[in-house]
Motif scaffolding. Structure first.
Motif, mmCIF file in Angstrom:
data_model
loop_
_atom_site.group_PDB
_atom_site.id
_atom_site.type_symbol
_atom_site.label_atom_id
_atom_site.label_comp_id
_atom_site.label_asym_id
_atom_site.label_seq_id
_atom_site.Cartn_x
_atom_site.Cartn_y
_atom_site.Cartn_z
ATOM 1 N N ILE A 112 4.540 3.273 -8.040
ATOM 2 C CA ILE A 112 5.426 3.825 -7.007
ATOM 3 C C ILE A 112 6.879 3.504 -7.343
ATOM 4 N N GLY A 119 0.796 -1.217 0.000
ATOM 5 C CA GLY A 119 0.000 0.000 0.000
ATOM 6 C C GLY A 119 0.830 1.269 0.000
ATOM 7 N N GLU A 120 0.282 2.304 0.616
ATOM 8 C CA GLU A 120 0.883 3.637 0.577
ATOM 9 C C GLU A 120 2.260 3.680 1.232
ATOM 10 N N LYS A 157 -0.532 -0.103 -8.487
ATOM 11 C CA LYS A 157 -0.101 1.040 -7.674
ATOM 12 C C LYS A 157 1.328 0.853 -7.192
ATOM 13 N N SER A 205 6.955 5.963 0.864
ATOM 14 C CA SER A 205 7.759 6.645 1.887
ATOM 15 C C SER A 205 8.936 5.777 2.314
#
Length: 225
Positions: free
Chosen positions: A46, A12-13, A42, A17
């Motif tokens: 990234i 995921g997100e 996704k 980072s």
């Protein structure tokens, strides 16, 4: 050059980072390979944004890490989980250790938690005992040694790192670099620190006594969120 191989599944997100922070800690020109078990568009986007090579694979860390190693160009492979951040200048430390004659090794580990049990658990990873090893500490190895021992055992569906390290020690000089890697304590926070530590201890003991991989995995899935 070091090839940094990161197996992912439903990251995921957080992956974006993580890659930003990882790349900020590099001092050399390295290759980063993300091997995703979901072929997530996704995750791929990234990776492309960060200049990272993206591969898809069947699910299973051993399978995914072997897949990354097959595509790697570096003379040194560095296997890293996506919730563990190595120390600043980790790549220079790895190359320095290789130049000192250590063909494989890891860093010692500290959880991102002040819980006394986790602080003690991390402290013991400074030592070379196989009982103090785990995938969260990351693993580096010369690619020639990795190929020589046949890579990760893809029959291992749990504790693949604990299986490969004794084989590495028989074929190479293994070292625990005395620099701190920070790993997430999220699963401990979700399951209870003492409870999860006991469950992991039981899994490791079961593995040492030859309990089957499927049984260990079922036990893990039954008791760990």
């Amino acid at each position: 050059m070091i090839s940094i191989i990161i197996p992912t599944y439903n990251e995921g997100e957080g992956l974006g980072s993580f890659l930003v922070e990882l790349q900020s800690r590099e001092k050399l020109q390295n290759e980063i390979i993300v091997v995703d078990a979901t072929n997530c568009a996704k995750t791929k986007d990234i990776c492309l944004q960060r200049g990272v090579k993206f591969l898809s694979s069947e699910k299973g860390r051993a399978v995914q890490m072997n897949r990354g190693a097959q595509e790697a160009n570096g003379s040194v492979l560095y296997f890293l989980h996506a919730d563990s951040l190595p120390p600043e200048g980790f790549d220079q430390s790895i190359i320095g250790s290789i130049n000192d004659g250590n063909q494989s090794g890891c860093f010692y580990m500290q959880f991102d938690s002040d819980h006394l049990v986790l602080r003690a658990s991390g402290w013991f990873t400074r030592f070379s005992s196989d009982w103090c090893r785990g995938g969260d500490q990351s693993l580096f190895v010369k690619s020639s040694i990795f190929r020589e021992i046949g890579g990760f055992n893809e029959e291992m569906i749990i504790l693949e790192d604990n299986e490969i390290i004794p084989r590495l020690k028989r074929s190479s000089d293994f070292v625990v670099i005395q620099e701190k890697l920070i790993t997430s304590a999220r699963r401990y926070r979700e399951n209870g620190v003492v409870r999860l530590q006991i469950l992991f201890a039981l899994i490791h003991i079961g593995y040492r006594f030859g309990i089957s991989q499927n049984s260990l995995l079922r036990f893990y899935q039954r008791h760990v969120n």
